[in-house]
Design a protein around this motif. Structure first.
Motif, PDB file in Angstrom:
ATOM      1  N   GLU A 129      33.149  27.471  45.280  1.00 56.17           N
ATOM      2  CA  GLU A 129      33.231  26.015  45.134  1.00 56.17           C
ATOM      3  C   GLU A 129      34.099  25.639  43.940  1.00 56.17           C
ATOM      4  N   LEU A 130      33.971  26.368  42.836  1.00 52.63           N
ATOM      5  CA  LEU A 130      34.844  26.117  41.695  1.00 52.63           C
ATOM      6  C   LEU A 130      36.296  26.409  42.046  1.00 52.63           C
ATOM      7  N   ALA A 131      36.526  27.453  42.832  1.00 50.65           N
ATOM      8  CA  ALA A 131      37.892  27.759  43.268  1.00 50.65           C
ATOM      9  C   ALA A 131      38.449  26.639  44.142  1.00 50.65           C
ATOM     10  N   ARG A 132      37.598  26.043  44.949  1.00 46.33           N
ATOM     11  CA  ARG A 132      38.041  24.962  45.847  1.00 46.33           C
ATOM     12  C   ARG A 132      38.656  23.803  45.073  1.00 46.33           C
ATOM     13  N   VAL A 133      38.082  23.476  43.930  1.00 43.76           N
ATOM     14  CA  VAL A 133      38.540  22.295  43.204  1.00 43.76           C
ATOM     15  C   VAL A 133      39.656  22.586  42.207  1.00 43.76           C
ATOM     16  N   VAL A 134      40.090  23.851  42.124  1.00 43.62           N
ATOM     17  CA  VAL A 134      41.162  24.239  41.199  1.00 43.62           C
ATOM     18  C   VAL A 134      42.423  24.577  41.994  1.00 43.62           C
ATOM     19  N   ARG A 135      43.540  24.115  41.504  1.00 44.52           N
ATOM     20  CA  ARG A 135      44.821  24.399  42.171  1.00 44.52           C
ATOM     21  C   ARG A 135      45.143  25.892  42.085  1.00 44.52           C
ATOM     22  N   PRO A 136      45.912  26.429  43.044  1.00 46.25           N
ATOM     23  CA  PRO A 136      46.362  27.813  42.922  1.00 46.25           C
ATOM     24  C   PRO A 136      47.105  28.025  41.599  1.00 46.25           C
ATOM     25  N   GLY A 137      46.776  29.101  40.914  1.00 39.76           N
ATOM     26  CA  GLY A 137      47.364  29.373  39.602  1.00 39.76           C
ATOM     27  C   GLY A 137      46.572  28.776  38.455  1.00 39.76           C
ATOM     28  N   GLY A 138      45.580  27.932  38.774  1.00 36.58           N
ATOM     29  CA  GLY A 138      44.717  27.368  37.742  1.00 36.58           C
ATOM     30  C   GLY A 138      43.759  28.418  37.213  1.00 36.58           C
ATOM     31  N   ARG A 139      42.967  28.058  36.200  1.00 32.65           N
ATOM     32  CA  ARG A 139      42.169  29.056  35.506  1.00 32.65           C
ATOM     33  C   ARG A 139      40.675  28.725  35.485  1.00 32.65           C
ATOM     34  N   LEU A 140      39.897  29.778  35.391  1.00 34.24           N
ATOM     35  CA  LEU A 140      38.454  29.695  35.201  1.00 34.24           C
ATOM     36  C   LEU A 140      38.129  30.504  33.952  1.00 34.24           C
ATOM     37  N   ALA A 141      37.463  29.876  32.993  1.00 37.52           N
ATOM     38  CA  ALA A 141      37.055  30.565  31.767  1.00 37.52           C
ATOM     39  C   ALA A 141      35.538  30.613  31.721  1.00 37.52           C
ATOM     40  N   LEU A 142      34.982  31.822  31.746  1.00 36.42           N
ATOM     41  CA  LEU A 142      33.544  32.034  31.617  1.00 36.42           C
ATOM     42  C   LEU A 142      33.287  32.487  30.191  1.00 36.42           C
ATOM     43  N   PHE A 143      32.516  31.692  29.458  1.00 38.83           N
ATOM     44  CA  PHE A 143      32.405  31.861  28.014  1.00 38.83           C
ATOM     45  C   PHE A 143      30.947  31.933  27.577  1.00 38.83           C
ATOM     46  N   HIS A 144      30.714  32.639  26.490  1.00 41.26           N
ATOM     47  CA  HIS A 144      29.449  32.544  25.770  1.00 41.26           C
ATOM     48  C   HIS A 144      29.765  32.791  24.296  1.00 41.26           C
ATOM     49  N   PRO A 145      29.087  32.057  23.381  1.00 35.45           N
ATOM     50  CA  PRO A 145      29.408  32.217  21.959  1.00 35.45           C
ATOM     51  C   PRO A 145      29.106  33.597  21.398  1.00 35.45           C
ATOM     52  N   ILE A 146      28.269  34.378  22.066  1.00 34.54           N
ATOM     53  CA  ILE A 146      28.042  35.766  21.648  1.00 34.54           C
ATOM     54  C   ILE A 146      28.150  36.658  22.886  1.00 34.54           C
ATOM     55  N   GLY A 147      28.407  37.942  22.633  1.00 34.17           N
ATOM     56  CA  GLY A 147      28.598  38.885  23.733  1.00 34.17           C
ATOM     57  C   GLY A 147      27.303  39.292  24.406  1.00 34.17           C
ATOM     58  N   ARG A 148      27.430  40.086  25.459  1.00 35.19           N
ATOM     59  CA  ARG A 148      26.283  40.477  26.274  1.00 35.19           C
ATOM     60  C   ARG A 148      25.242  41.255  25.474  1.00 35.19           C
ATOM     61  N   ALA A 149      25.678  42.202  24.659  1.00 40.70           N
ATOM     62  CA  ALA A 149      24.723  43.015  23.901  1.00 40.70           C
ATOM     63  C   ALA A 149      23.980  42.168  22.867  1.00 40.70           C
ATOM     64  N   ALA A 150      24.709  41.295  22.177  1.00 46.70           N
ATOM     65  CA  ALA A 150      24.077  40.440  21.169  1.00 46.70           C
ATOM     66  C   ALA A 150      23.108  39.463  21.817  1.00 46.70           C
ATOM     67  N   LEU A 151      23.472  38.947  22.976  1.00 49.28           N
ATOM     68  CA  LEU A 151      22.591  38.011  23.679  1.00 49.28           C
ATOM     69  C   LEU A 151      21.317  38.709  24.153  1.00 49.28           C
ATOM     70  N   ALA A 152      21.470  39.906  24.708  1.00 46.55           N
ATOM     71  CA  ALA A 152      20.302  40.664  25.157  1.00 46.55           C
ATOM     72  C   ALA A 152      19.384  40.959  23.975  1.00 46.55           C
ATOM     73  N   ALA A 153      19.964  41.343  22.836  1.00 44.26           N
ATOM     74  CA  ALA A 153      19.158  41.636  21.645  1.00 44.26           C
ATOM     75  C   ALA A 153      18.430  40.385  21.162  1.00 44.26           C
ATOM     76  N   ARG A 154      19.100  39.233  21.231  1.00 39.91           N
ATOM     77  CA  ARG A 154      18.479  37.972  20.816  1.00 39.91           C
ATOM     78  C   ARG A 154      17.214  37.698  21.627  1.00 39.91           C
TER      79      ARG A 154
END
Length: 200
Positions: A129-154
């Protein structure tokens, strides 16, 4: 936590009023992530699952006054906090599920999603669905302020092999949903995966 939309709404709704005070120092890492996704003046960008809107000022600064910034979230209390913080001045806020966006095909140049992927009820379909609303060549940024290991430890947990955010899991998930993973960073102080909308 659950990825059921009702439970996600209840979880975040109960925490909305205290959300920003729990993570008061995240602003610079949000701004740095936005700077790294290559937005241009005049672009149209969606903050999917925008919460209290911490990314919205940086997104507005990146696309300028001629650009379009939309913040979408399914939790009314989170959007109310975004308004209370004055972040609605940077974006149009929509109370909606990112699985069913009221946007036309190819309307956007980019989607920014902070902490999003862990809360998608149907990840492949929702990324499609997110791809549907983005033009070809557009971008998707998946972000979190800390990484996976730090988040799991938290949270007092270990990283599991089934974590969708792990590169070996994320790359094929994105590929099956209209995206191609371009860059991937998973460090203690940042998680950022940037994908490009494929031309089909």
């Amino acid at each position: 936590m659950s990825d059921d939309p009702t439970q996600v709404r209840e979880f975040f709704g109960a925490r909305a009023a205290r959300w920003d005070s729990r993570f008061p120092d995240d602003g610079p890492v949000y701004a740095a992530a936005v700077a790294d996704i290559g937005l241009r003046a005049g672009d149209a960008v969606l903050d999917a699952g925008c919460g209290t809107g911490r990314a919205l000022p940086a997104l507005r600064a990146a696309v300028g006054p001629a650009g379009m910034v939309i913040g979408a979230d399914l939790t009314p209390e989170m959007l109310a906090e975004a308004v209370r913080a004055g972040r609605d001045g940077a974006a149009t806020l929509l109370l909606t599920d990112v699985a069913r966006l009221p946007l036309r095909d190819g309307a956007l140049d980019a989607v920014f999603g902070a902490g999003l992927i862990s809360h998608l009820a149907a990840p492949a379909e929702d990324l499609r669905e997110l791809a549907r609303v983005v033009r070809p060549g557009g971008r998707l940024a998946l972000f979190h302020p800390i990484g996976r290991a730090a988040l799991a430890a938290r949270h007092g947990r270990r990283i599991t092999d089934g974590d969708l955010r792990a590169e070996p899991n994320l790359r094929p998930l994105l590929a099956g949903s209209g995206w191609e993973l371009g860059s991937y960073t998973d460090e203690d102080d940042r998680y950022l995966a940037v994908a490009v909308r494929r031309t089909e």
